[in-house]
Design a protein around this motif. Sequence first.
Motif, PDB file in Angstrom:
ATOM      1  N   HIS B 188       0.815  -1.220   0.000  1.00  0.00           N
ATOM      2  CA  HIS B 188       0.000   0.000   0.000  1.00  0.00           C
ATOM      3  C   HIS B 188       0.843   1.262   0.000  1.00  0.00           C
ATOM      4  N   VAL B 189       2.160   1.099  -0.165  1.00  0.00           N
ATOM      5  CA  VAL B 189       3.027   2.276  -0.095  1.00  0.00           C
ATOM      6  C   VAL B 189       2.791   3.188  -1.306  1.00  0.00           C
ATOM      7  N   GLY B 190       2.666   4.463  -1.047  1.00  0.00           N
ATOM      8  CA  GLY B 190       2.474   5.429  -2.128  1.00  0.00           C
ATOM      9  C   GLY B 190       3.633   6.401  -2.191  1.00  0.00           C
ATOM     10  N   THR B 191       3.435   7.501  -2.911  1.00  0.00           N
ATOM     11  CA  THR B 191       4.506   8.499  -2.982  1.00  0.00           C
ATOM     12  C   THR B 191       4.012   9.845  -2.473  1.00  0.00           C
ATOM     13  N   ARG B 192       4.947  10.652  -2.023  1.00  0.00           N
ATOM     14  CA  ARG B 192       4.613  11.981  -1.524  1.00  0.00           C
ATOM     15  C   ARG B 192       4.857  13.009  -2.633  1.00  0.00           C
ATOM     16  N   ALA B 193       4.586  14.259  -2.281  1.00  0.00           N
ATOM     17  CA  ALA B 193       4.669  15.331  -3.271  1.00  0.00           C
ATOM     18  C   ALA B 193       6.051  15.419  -3.913  1.00  0.00           C
ATOM     19  N   ASP B 194       7.098  15.173  -3.114  1.00  0.00           N
ATOM     20  CA  ASP B 194       8.456  15.316  -3.648  1.00  0.00           C
ATOM     21  C   ASP B 194       8.931  14.036  -4.321  1.00  0.00           C
ATOM     22  N   GLY B 195       8.029  13.074  -4.516  1.00  0.00           N
ATOM     23  CA  GLY B 195       8.396  11.857  -5.218  1.00  0.00           C
ATOM     24  C   GLY B 195       8.916  10.762  -4.311  1.00  0.00           C
ATOM     25  N   ALA B 196       9.176  11.092  -3.043  1.00  0.00           N
ATOM     26  CA  ALA B 196       9.692  10.079  -2.120  1.00  0.00           C
ATOM     27  C   ALA B 196       8.575   9.142  -1.685  1.00  0.00           C
ATOM     28  N   SER B 197       8.975   7.996  -1.150  1.00  0.00           N
ATOM     29  CA  SER B 197       7.995   7.020  -0.666  1.00  0.00           C
ATOM     30  C   SER B 197       7.249   7.588   0.534  1.00  0.00           C
ATOM     31  N   ASP B 198       5.986   7.188   0.683  1.00  0.00           N
ATOM     32  CA  ASP B 198       5.251   7.647   1.869  1.00  0.00           C
ATOM     33  C   ASP B 198       5.276   6.593   2.981  1.00  0.00           C
ATOM     34  N   TYR B 199       6.018   5.504   2.779  1.00  0.00           N
ATOM     35  CA  TYR B 199       6.167   4.453   3.787  1.00  0.00           C
ATOM     36  C   TYR B 199       4.823   4.006   4.349  1.00  0.00           C
ATOM     37  N   GLY B 200       3.841   3.968   3.494  1.00  0.00           N
ATOM     38  CA  GLY B 200       2.529   3.481   3.923  1.00  0.00           C
ATOM     39  C   GLY B 200       1.733   4.491   4.729  1.00  0.00           C
ATOM     40  N   ASN B 201       2.213   5.743   4.804  1.00  0.00           N
ATOM     41  CA  ASN B 201       1.525   6.756   5.598  1.00  0.00           C
ATOM     42  C   ASN B 201       0.072   6.927   5.170  1.00  0.00           C
ATOM     43  N   GLY B 202      -0.170   6.931   3.869  1.00  0.00           N
ATOM     44  CA  GLY B 202      -1.533   7.112   3.370  1.00  0.00           C
ATOM     45  C   GLY B 202      -2.441   5.978   3.809  1.00  0.00           C
TER      46      GLY B 202
END
Lengths: 309, 538, 361
Positions: B188-202
Motif C-alpha cells: 500500500h506504499v504510495g509516494t509523496r509530493a516530492d516523489g519520495a515514498s510515503d512508507y505506507g503513511n496514506g
Amino acid sequence: MTAEVRTGAPAHGGLRAWLLAETVTSPAQARAQKLYLGWRRFASNPLALIGLGIVVMLILLAIFAPLVATYDPFAQSLERRLLPPSGAHWLGTDELGRDIWSRIAYGARITLMIVLLVALIAAPLGLLIGTVAGYLGGWVDVALMRLVDVFLSFPGLILALAFVAALGSGLENAIIAIALTAWPPIARLARAETLTVRRADYIAAVRLAGASDLRIIVRHIMPICIPSVIIRITLNMAGIILTAAGLGFLGLGAQPPSPEWGAMLSTGRAYMLGSWWLAAMPGIAILVVSLGFNLLGDALRDVLDPRAS
Amino acid sequence: MRAGRAGLLAATAALALAWGTAEAQTRTPRDALVMAWNIDAILTMDPAQIGEVVTDEIVNNTCDPMIFQNVDDPAKLEPGLAERWDISEDGKTYTFHLRRGLKHPSGNPVTAQDAAWSIRRVLYLGFGNAAQYTQWGLSKEKAEEQVRAVDEHTLQVTVPEPWPPSLFLYVFTGRQGFILDRKTIEPHVGTRADGASDYGNGWLKTNTACIGPYRLTRWTASDTVILERNANYWRGEVPLRRVIIRHVAESAAQRLQLERGDIDIARDLNAEDLAAVDANPNLKLNAALRHQLYYIGANMDHPILGNDDVRMAMRYLVDYQGLERTVMRYSGRAWNSFAPQGAFGALPPERGLIYRLDLDKAREYLAKAGHANGFTVKLMHGTAFPAPDIAQHFQANAAKVGIRVEIEQMASGQLFSRMRDRNFELAFLGWSPGYPDADANASRHVFNPDNRAEARQGMFLSWRASFYREWFNDAVQRARLERDPEQRKLMYYEIQERFMREGPFMYNFQQVRQLAMRNEVREFKHHAFKVFYTTARK
Amino acid sequence: MAAGGTAVASRGGAGAAGRDRADRLRRLGREVFRQASAVGISLFGLLAITFFIGRMLPLDPVIAVIGDDAPQSTYDMVYRELGLDRPLWEQFAIYVGKVLRGDFGVALNTSNRVADDLLRVFPATVELATVSIVIGVGLGIPFGVIAAVHRGRMIDHIVRVVGLIGYSAPNFWLGLMGLVVFYATLGWVGGPGRVSVFYIDMIEPRTGFLLIDSLLENEPDVFWSAVEHIILPASILGYSSTAYIARMTRSFMLEQLSQEYVITARVKGLSRARVVWRHAFPNIMVQLVTVIALAYAFLLEGAVLTETVFAWPGFGRYLTLGLLAGDMNVVLACTLIVGLTFIVLNLISDILYHLLDPRTR
C-alpha cells in the motif's frame, strides 16, 4: 377603525379634538393625525405595547447600567463563584464569582450597540442594492441579484467567520461581519418593493419632469421601501443577537471579560446541569429582548403596511 | 427576582428527578467497555504521525512497543516486544533481542527487519514524532547505519553520544517504538509530493498493522471507534471483548449518559459534572496526574515582556492555591516549574510551587522594572477549558496592578501557527512532554539551538518565545550527558530554580486526567502517560 | 405540471387550452435554461469567493497535519504537498479542474476522501432535517391558520408568543433541557448519537439514512432505536421551523381572509372551516412552498450546536470542524453543497410558482 378610536380613553381637551378633526387645515395637522391614528392602532394591541415596553426597558437598562448594577461587572471572587440567585446576588454569580445581574445590565449596552450598528450598516446597504437592481432592471438587476443569491446561499457561519478572520477578532469586526451577512434579504425585499412601484404613474411623471435615475431612486423609491425595511430589520434583531452569540461561542465575537450576553450564554453552557443560572439568565435576557423586537416589528407592520389592514 | 426563585425551584425539582431515576443498572453490553469521548481530534491512525492524546491512547492499546512502561509506574521499564537489551561498553550501541515466535494479526512473523523499518520510517516521514529520535542524534540521512537489523531477532541502534540509558530507552516505549507489519503495509506504499515514498503513511491513516491486545475494527470520524480484542494475543487474551468509543462532545450529555448507564466511562467531564459524579454513589472518579503543564508564555522580543522583573511581577498575579481549590479542583495541581511532578528530576513540592497571589510583590517588581504605571499587553488563548478561566483570572489581577491585558480568543490551529511565527505577546498554552524526565521539557522549553528568526526552530518552545541564554543551553546539555542519576537530579534542580525566575514561561498548573466511571468498571488502570484497556473488567 | 395545466384549463376555457399549454411549455423551457445557466454562474461565484476568502483565513492547515512540534523542514514539505506554495489563481484552477472531474480531494480531519465523508454526514443531516421539517409543517401550518382565523384573540397571542420563543431560544439550551427531561428523567427517548450502542455496527450503510437502511436490512429493533434517537433533536429543530412556518402561514392567511371572495363566500352561507380550508388555503399554498423550501434549506445547512449536543455526526459539525482546521477541501465542498441546496430549492419553488400561480403569468 373609528369605532376603536371612540372606545378609547376619555377626551383630553383641544389637542385630541385637533388630532381627530374631520376637516384638516394644514399639512402638519394631516401628518400629526396620521401619526396619532397609527399610534392608536398600535396602542390597541397589547402585544405591541409589551414589545415597545421591552425595547424601552433595554434602552433604559443600557443608559443607566452603572446605576442599576449592584456590583462591578468585572470584579471576580473565587470564594463567591457559582452562587445561586439570592438577595445578595439577584441573578447569582458566574464561574469566576462575578455578579450576573450587573453583567447583564452592562451587557445591555453591548447588545444594543450590536443591533443598532448592524441595522445602520445592513439596512442602507440592502436598500441601495435592492432599489438600484429593481429600478434599473436589465443586466444590473441580473448581476446584483446573482450577488445576492451567492451571499444568501453561503453558509452564514462561513461568511461571518471569514470576515472576522480577515478583519481580526473583536466586537467591532464581528458587528461588521454580521451586517455583511444581514443585507442580502433586505436587498431582496427592497427590490420586490421597487418592482411594484417603478411602473407607477407618479414615478413616470417625475421622470418626464427630467429627474435623474439617482434622484428618482433616492427621493422617490427609497422612501416607499423604508417602512418594510425597518420592519424586516426589527424582525431580524433576534437573529442578529444570536449570531453575535454564535461568533462569541467560537471565540470570535466580544472578547473576555466583556459581558456580552451571547458570550455569557456560551460560557454558561458548561455549567448548565449544576449551575443553571449561568446560562439561563443571559438566555432569558436574549429571549426577552428578541421577543420585544419581534413584537414591535409585527406591530409596526400592522400599523405601517396598508396592505395588512 | 421572584421569577428567578421560581425557576430555581423548578430546575432543582427537575434535577432531583433526574438523579432519582439515574440509578438504573448499566445498559451496556456485558463484555464491552463503552466510553464517551470527544474524538474530533483523531486525524490519522499512523503511529508516525499521531500527535494528540486520543489517538495516542487508541494506538497504544492496539500496538505493542519494544519496551513497556509498567501499568502503575511510568518510570519503570519492562520488556515488551524486545525481551532484553544490552548496551555496549562505550554506551553508544543498544542491542535489542526481540521475542521469538510472535506473529502479527496477518500471520507474518515479527522480525527485527520490521522493527528497523518502523523506526526508520518515523525518521523519513519527519512528523513531530521524529523529534523523539532526532533529539538523541539519530537522523534521516544516517538512519540506514544507525538502525540495523543484525538478524531476524536482533536490532541494533547506535547513537552518537553515550546518553544515560534511563533517558534514551524511553523512546522505545511510545508510539514511535511500535513494530509495524512491514509485509502487510508494503503493497500500500504510495509516494509523496516530492516523489519520495510515503512508507505506507496514506494507508495507515485508516488502518492498523501491528501486534497488540486489541485491533482497530472501525473508525468513523467524529462518530465511533471500535476495538476488538485479539484472540491469540501473546500475553494472553484480555478480559473485555470490545472497546467502543462513542463521540460525544458535550460534557453535560456525557454525564447524563453515564448517570443513566448508557456508557461506562465519560472522558470529557468539566469541573461541575465531575463534582456531580463525585457525589453520586453509583459512579466513581479515577484520577492520574498527567505531565501536561499549563503556562502563560511571554515573547522575549517584546520590549516590556523581555524584562525579567516584569515577568516576575506577572508570576504573582495568579491565585494558584485559590484556583486549585475552585476552578481547577478536579482538573489540575498548582505547579511553577517546567519539570512536572512525578518526572525524574522534578523539584520537591515545596520548591516547585513557590509563587502565590501577591499584588504588593507584583507592584514591587513592576516598579523595579520601571513600569510602576503599568502597560497594555495582548494575551491570546484557545477556547477550551481552562484557558478562558485562567486567562480572565490573570487579567483581573493584572488590572489591579495597572497592567491592562487584552484577551484574544482563537481556534487552536490559529494559536499554534501564530506561536510558530513568534507573532504574539502573551499566550496561554499547554504542553505535554514525551517521557517522565526533567530532560523532556528542559530540551524543549529551556534549550534553544539557534535563536535567529530565519532558523525556524518552531519545535522548540524556547525559540518560539525567543528565549536564548548561554548558561541554560550549557546546563541542559551537560545534564543530559550526566550518567550519575543523583548528580543529574541536582543539575535539574539548579536549572529549574533559575528558570522559574528568568524563563519566559509562567507555569501555573499540571493537568489531572479524570476518568468518571460507573462502579461496575473495575481495575481500569491509567498513569501519567498511558491508559490501559487491557486490565479492565466489568 | 399536469396539475398546473388542468388548473389553467379550468380557468381559461376549453378552446384556448391547447395553444396556451404549448406556449407555456416553451416559455418554461426557456426559463429552465436561463435558470440553469444562472445556477452554474452562481455556483462558480460561490466557489471562487469561498476559495479566496478561505485563503485569507489565518488558519494553518499544515499544523493540523504535522502536529505542533514538527520541524520546519516537514512543515515546508507538507506545505508544498498541499499545493499552498503555488499562486492563488493556480490553486483555484487546479481545484476547479478536479471538482469538474468529481474529485473533491481528501479531508485533513478524517483522512478520507471528502466525497466519502459527505456521503456519510450529509444523509445524517438530511434524515434529521426531513423529520424536523415534517414536524414543522405538520404543526406550523395548522397553528398559523388557527392564529389567523382567531386574529387578535388569546389563541392568536399564545401561538405567536410560543412561536417567537421557538424563534429566539438558543437550540443548544432547548436540546440539553430536552435531554435532561425526556432522556435522563422520563426515559422516553434515546440519548446522544444516532442509535443505541448495542446496534452500533449492525447496519452497513446503503443509503446512509439509518431509518431506511434498518428497514432494508429487516432490523426492526435497530429501526426503533433510530426513531428513539432522532425524535428529540428533530423536535427541537422542528420547533424553530414550526415557529417560522406558523408565522408566515398566519400572515399569508390574513391577507387572503381580507379578500373579497372570502367575504362573498361567507355571505353565501358557507361554513368558516370550508371557506378557510377549501377556498383560502389553496391560494396560499404557492407562497407556503417557498417558505417551506427555505426552512428546509436552513435545516440542511446543519445546526452545529444541536448536532454537538446530540452527538449527531452531521453536516454542520463536519463543516465547522473543517473550517476551524483551515481544511479548504472540506469547506469548499460543503459550501458547494449548501449553495446547490439553496439554489435547487429556490429553483423548484420558482418553477412551482410560475406553474401554479395565475398572477405571475
